[in-house]
Design an enzyme around this catalytic site. Structure first.
Site, PDB file in Angstrom:
ATOM      1  N   ASN A  50       0.849  -1.142  -0.058  1.00  0.00           N
ATOM      2  CA  ASN A  50       0.072  -0.077   0.075  1.00  0.00           C
ATOM      3  C   ASN A  50       0.915   1.263  -0.024  1.00  0.00           C
ATOM      4  O   ASN A  50       1.542   1.334   0.720  1.00  0.00           O
ATOM      5  CB  ASN A  50      -0.900  -0.052   1.230  1.00  0.00           C
ATOM      6  CG  ASN A  50      -2.024   1.098   1.340  1.00  0.00           C
ATOM      7  OD1 ASN A  50      -1.535   2.318   0.964  1.00  0.00           O
ATOM      8  ND2 ASN A  50      -3.310   0.777   1.422  1.00  0.00           N
ATOM      9  N   HIS A  61      -3.410   0.813  -3.368  1.00  0.00           N
ATOM     10  CA  HIS A  61      -3.634  -0.461  -2.505  1.00  0.00           C
ATOM     11  C   HIS A  61      -2.548  -1.363  -2.391  1.00  0.00           C
ATOM     12  O   HIS A  61      -1.900  -1.523  -3.521  1.00  0.00           O
ATOM     13  CB  HIS A  61      -4.932  -0.949  -2.313  1.00  0.00           C
ATOM     14  CG  HIS A  61      -6.053  -0.005  -1.775  1.00  0.00           C
ATOM     15  ND1 HIS A  61      -7.084  -0.495  -1.337  1.00  0.00           N
ATOM     16  CD2 HIS A  61      -6.108   1.095  -1.438  1.00  0.00           C
ATOM     17  CE1 HIS A  61      -7.879   0.206  -0.634  1.00  0.00           C
ATOM     18  NE2 HIS A  61      -7.124   1.300  -0.644  1.00  0.00           N
ATOM     19  N   GLU A  63      -2.808  -4.485  -3.315  1.00  0.00           N
ATOM     20  CA  GLU A  63      -3.003  -5.314  -4.473  1.00  0.00           C
ATOM     21  C   GLU A  63      -2.707  -4.690  -5.652  1.00  0.00           C
ATOM     22  O   GLU A  63      -2.301  -5.361  -6.790  1.00  0.00           O
ATOM     23  CB  GLU A  63      -4.533  -6.185  -4.371  1.00  0.00           C
ATOM     24  CG  GLU A  63      -4.451  -6.992  -2.910  1.00  0.00           C
ATOM     25  CD  GLU A  63      -5.101  -5.931  -1.744  1.00  0.00           C
ATOM     26  OE1 GLU A  63      -5.699  -6.818  -0.919  1.00  0.00           O
ATOM     27  OE2 GLU A  63      -4.890  -5.031  -1.818  1.00  0.00           O
ATOM     28  N   SER A  88      -7.743  -9.154   3.778  1.00  0.00           N
ATOM     29  CA  SER A  88      -8.913  -9.457   3.186  1.00  0.00           C
ATOM     30  C   SER A  88      -9.182  -8.133   2.142  1.00  0.00           C
ATOM     31  O   SER A  88      -9.314  -6.869   2.370  1.00  0.00           O
ATOM     32  CB  SER A  88     -10.145  -9.262   4.025  1.00  0.00           C
ATOM     33  OG  SER A  88     -11.295  -9.686   3.101  1.00  0.00           O
ATOM     34  N   CYS A  90     -10.397  -5.263  -0.275  1.00  0.00           N
ATOM     35  CA  CYS A  90     -11.398  -4.399  -0.477  1.00  0.00           C
ATOM     36  C   CYS A  90     -12.160  -4.465  -1.803  1.00  0.00           C
ATOM     37  O   CYS A  90     -11.855  -5.101  -2.632  1.00  0.00           O
ATOM     38  CB  CYS A  90     -11.089  -2.808  -0.422  1.00  0.00           C
ATOM     39  SG  CYS A  90     -10.067  -2.205  -1.780  1.00  0.00           S
ATOM     40  N   CYS A  93      -9.731  -3.586  -4.809  1.00  0.00           N
ATOM     41  CA  CYS A  93      -8.811  -4.786  -5.065  1.00  0.00           C
ATOM     42  C   CYS A  93      -9.574  -6.186  -5.344  1.00  0.00           C
ATOM     43  O   CYS A  93      -9.139  -6.704  -6.374  1.00  0.00           O
ATOM     44  CB  CYS A  93      -7.926  -5.027  -3.945  1.00  0.00           C
ATOM     45  SG  CYS A  93      -6.989  -3.448  -3.466  1.00  0.00           S
TER      46      CYS A  93
END
Length: 159
Positions: A50, A61, A63, A88, A90, A93
């Site tokens: 991130n 982010h 990912e 986990s 968002c 992503c």
């Protein structure tokens, strides 16, 4: 043994540690500690963390940074890759993973933030949550110490 554990391979644990190392880079550079790696046929083709704070970006982010660093790939590469992420994912992503038809997502933890795992599963994505204690504690500490920044990262207002 928890049923999900049977899906976790020794390679998953190796590649997950790489995603966690990326998250730690984010924390060390005064950002949000979320990291990811994209693996195709046993090779890391992208890694990221991130960088919203560092780049003053609304979309970088862990990912999305990972996908950006993987560069442009052929569809069959994405369709045969696994995304490893410390948290986990968002909606943004998750959407990226769905768009590129990533078939498998391995998540470090979902205690501090429950992303769009149901959406991933509804699109046929295999979702594995490792419940990694080190990652869970790192995220909890970060959120406790930086609630305004955290809420901004997940799209919540301060109040």
């Amino acid at each position: 043994m928890h049923p999900i554990e049977s899906k976790v391979t020794s390679d998953d644990l190796v590649f997950y540690k790489e995603a966690l190392a990326e998250a730690k880079k984010g924390l060390e550079s005064h950002g949000i500690p979320i990291g990811a790696v994209l693996v195709h046929k046993g090779n890391i083709i992208g890694r990221g963390y991130n960088k919203r704070v560092q780049l003053k970006s609304p979309i970088r982010h862990g990912e999305t940074d990972c996908f950006e660093n993987a560069g442009r790939q052929k569809p069959e590469v994405y369709e045969n890759s696994t995304l490893y992420t410390t948290l986990s994912p968002c909606a943004m992503c998750t959407g990226t993973a769905i768009l590129y038809k990533i078939p498998r997502v391995v998540i470090g933890e979902n205690t501090n933030f429950q992303g769009e795992e149901k959406l991933l599963k509804s699109r046929g994505v295999e979702v594995i949550v490792l419940n990694d204690l080190e990652t869970t504690q790192m995220m909890k500490d970060f959120i406790d110490q930086n609630p305004i920044l955290w809420n901004e990262d997940i799209g919540l207002s301060e109040g």
